[in-house]
Design a protein around this motif. Sequence first.
Motif, mmCIF file in Angstrom:
data_model
loop_
_atom_site.group_PDB
_atom_site.id
_atom_site.type_symbol
_atom_site.label_atom_id
_atom_site.label_comp_id
_atom_site.label_asym_id
_atom_site.label_seq_id
_atom_site.Cartn_x
_atom_site.Cartn_y
_atom_site.Cartn_z
ATOM 1 N N ALA A 1 12.651 -23.283 51.120
ATOM 2 C CA ALA A 1 11.753 -23.968 52.055
ATOM 3 C C ALA A 1 12.548 -24.762 53.086
ATOM 4 N N LEU A 2 13.575 -25.457 52.617
ATOM 5 C CA LEU A 2 14.368 -26.297 53.527
ATOM 6 C C LEU A 2 15.112 -25.443 54.557
ATOM 7 N N VAL A 3 15.740 -24.375 54.065
ATOM 8 C CA VAL A 3 16.534 -23.558 54.989
ATOM 9 C C VAL A 3 15.608 -22.823 55.966
ATOM 10 N N ASP A 4 14.483 -22.324 55.469
ATOM 11 C CA ASP A 4 13.514 -21.669 56.362
ATOM 12 C C ASP A 4 13.035 -22.633 57.444
ATOM 13 N N ALA A 5 12.720 -23.859 57.020
ATOM 14 C CA ALA A 5 12.233 -24.854 57.989
ATOM 15 C C ALA A 5 13.298 -25.091 59.055
ATOM 16 N N ALA A 6 14.562 -25.212 58.620
ATOM 17 C CA ALA A 6 15.642 -25.487 59.576
ATOM 18 C C ALA A 6 15.851 -24.294 60.512
ATOM 19 N N VAL A 7 15.795 -23.083 59.971
ATOM 20 C CA VAL A 7 15.993 -21.894 60.811
ATOM 21 C C VAL A 7 14.865 -21.801 61.848
ATOM 22 N N GLU A 8 13.651 -22.081 61.408
ATOM 23 C CA GLU A 8 12.525 -22.035 62.368
ATOM 24 C C GLU A 8 12.732 -23.044 63.494
ATOM 25 N N LEU A 9 13.188 -24.235 63.114
ATOM 26 C CA LEU A 9 13.416 -25.246 64.148
ATOM 27 C C LEU A 9 14.532 -24.817 65.100
ATOM 28 N N LYS A 10 15.555 -24.196 64.531
ATOM 29 C CA LYS A 10 16.652 -23.669 65.365
ATOM 30 C C LYS A 10 16.104 -22.702 66.401
ATOM 31 N N LYS A 11 15.233 -21.809 65.911
ATOM 32 C CA LYS A 11 14.650 -20.805 66.821
ATOM 33 C C LYS A 11 13.859 -21.476 67.936
ATOM 34 N N GLU A 12 13.275 -22.657 67.588
ATOM 35 C CA GLU A 12 12.484 -23.373 68.596
ATOM 36 C C GLU A 12 13.367 -24.243 69.488
ATOM 37 N N GLY A 13 14.696 -24.165 69.283
ATOM 38 C CA GLY A 13 15.613 -24.905 70.160
ATOM 39 C C GLY A 13 15.978 -26.285 69.648
ATOM 40 N N ALA A 14 15.563 -26.629 68.428
ATOM 41 C CA ALA A 14 15.889 -27.960 67.888
ATOM 42 C C ALA A 14 17.273 -27.923 67.221
ATOM 43 N N ASP A 15 17.679 -29.085 66.721
ATOM 44 C CA ASP A 15 19.034 -29.211 66.161
ATOM 45 C C ASP A 15 18.969 -29.836 64.751
ATOM 46 N N PRO A 16 18.506 -29.049 63.762
ATOM 47 C CA PRO A 16 18.351 -29.615 62.409
ATOM 48 C C PRO A 16 19.680 -29.675 61.637
ATOM 49 N N HIS A 17 19.812 -30.698 60.830
ATOM 50 C CA HIS A 17 21.018 -30.834 59.984
ATOM 51 C C HIS A 17 20.616 -31.097 58.532
ATOM 52 N N PRO A 18 20.144 -30.069 57.847
ATOM 53 C CA PRO A 18 19.706 -30.284 56.460
ATOM 54 C C PRO A 18 20.894 -30.353 55.498
ATOM 55 N N GLU A 19 20.757 -31.190 54.500
ATOM 56 C CA GLU A 19 21.765 -31.273 53.441
ATOM 57 C C GLU A 19 21.029 -31.201 52.097
ATOM 58 N N ILE A 20 21.627 -30.514 51.162
ATOM 59 C CA ILE A 20 20.975 -30.327 49.855
ATOM 60 C C ILE A 20 21.708 -31.200 48.825
ATOM 61 N N MET A 21 20.955 -32.035 48.122
ATOM 62 C CA MET A 21 21.607 -32.938 47.158
ATOM 63 C C MET A 21 21.062 -32.689 45.749
ATOM 64 N N VAL A 22 21.969 -32.494 44.823
ATOM 65 C CA VAL A 22 21.604 -32.159 43.443
ATOM 66 C C VAL A 22 21.631 -33.437 42.590
ATOM 67 N N PRO A 23 20.506 -33.761 41.950
ATOM 68 C CA PRO A 23 20.450 -35.022 41.192
ATOM 69 C C PRO A 23 20.941 -34.931 39.751
ATOM 70 N N LEU A 24 21.364 -36.074 39.251
ATOM 71 C CA LEU A 24 21.716 -36.273 37.842
ATOM 72 C C LEU A 24 22.745 -35.277 37.306
ATOM 73 N N VAL A 25 23.714 -34.981 38.132
ATOM 74 C CA VAL A 25 24.763 -34.042 37.720
ATOM 75 C C VAL A 25 25.710 -34.748 36.741
ATOM 76 N N GLY A 26 26.055 -34.055 35.661
ATOM 77 C CA GLY A 26 26.996 -34.625 34.702
ATOM 78 C C GLY A 26 28.243 -33.765 34.552
ATOM 79 N N SER A 27 28.112 -32.477 34.852
ATOM 80 C CA SER A 27 29.273 -31.600 34.672
ATOM 81 C C SER A 27 29.388 -30.643 35.850
ATOM 82 N N VAL A 28 30.610 -30.189 36.071
ATOM 83 C CA VAL A 28 30.863 -29.315 37.218
ATOM 84 C C VAL A 28 30.125 -27.988 37.083
ATOM 85 N N SER A 29 29.892 -27.554 35.849
ATOM 86 C CA SER A 29 29.210 -26.259 35.683
ATOM 87 C C SER A 29 27.759 -26.358 36.178
#
Length: 364
Positions: A176-204
Amino acid sequence: MIELVHSVDRLLTHADKVRRLDVRANADTPEDAARALGFGAQGIGLCRTEHMFLGSRRALIERVILSEEGTSDRQEAFDALEALQKDDFKKILKEMDGKPMTVRLIDPPLHEFLPDLTDLEVKVAVAKATDGKADEKDERMLEAVRRMHESNPMLGLRGVRLGIYLPGLFTLQIRALVDAAVELKKEGADPHPEIMVPLVGSVSELAHIRSEAEQIVAEKTNGYDLDVQIGAMIELPRAAITAETLAEEADFFSFGTNDLTQTVWGFSRDDVEGVFIPKYIEEQIFGVSPFETIDQHGVGRLVQEGVERARSTKPDIKLGVCGEHGGDPDSIRFFHQVGLDYVSCSPFRVPVARLEAGRSAVLD
Ligand code: PEP
Ligand code: MG
């Protein structure tokens, strides 16, 4: 009065010129995003997504809970949620045009999403006593809620753990996030989405989600120049003391000092508004709640160690904080000293954070 406003503006402008810390806001609606920008935020450091699954969308969550993995029922519920999320994200990204927006993948303590166990038990028992049988859906839900019941939901199946155990949940949000950003790009906007993963305890755990996210990003941004950074929240002591390993899989870290304080001190976040914990903290600890001002000798040390370890692997990794402490002046000074890149706080605290970040730079 107008002179006072001008003086405050001048002070803030000066603070902006000298400060090293960027100031972002915690915002999860377009209205909050607009408010944050009005107060001078340079981006969104934490867009919580839990509330986006409540209200009328609860019915879709119930469908997810009651359906089996791989069934069309589950998929339909995910698809409907994905369409709604795309709309949610697009509106906020649009507001934040040209500025970063960190979306924290859903991190619900399960008890806030599941129907109450006792209420359901009573409902089913009453129906059986009066009509001889209960509603079939209620019975299935009761079974599911019993299966998922946890004594300590804040230390249970939340954050990345839920994302791994419920395949499709995080991915619908990422899509959903990437689609939203791509659509905005197509409309000439400049989105900068970042994805953050919560409660990480291990690298795996982080590697698992990162690889899913990278695939989605590659597939959906094909042909578009869209940089989607992927990072983790550091909110468990283990994450802080293994930050050099986690950094291999992260473009950024954000210290979640609310959960980090809970897990370092062993005080339940759910009870800080209660009677015992505040009284105990006031009388026995320092008078100042470690949930409000960073406890430099405990939580703070872990933040500092996390910063050093992360930079030992990736010197230019972006590091911030998005717990409540991000808007507290004493804590901001500490974050400046340990070399974070940004603080993220409630929109209303943004001016205070800008000022304190400037003051910290001057006092260096
Ligand atoms: C935190 O734990 O500090 C944080 C920002 O996340 P949340 O408060 O949503 O758990
Ligand atoms: Mg947290």
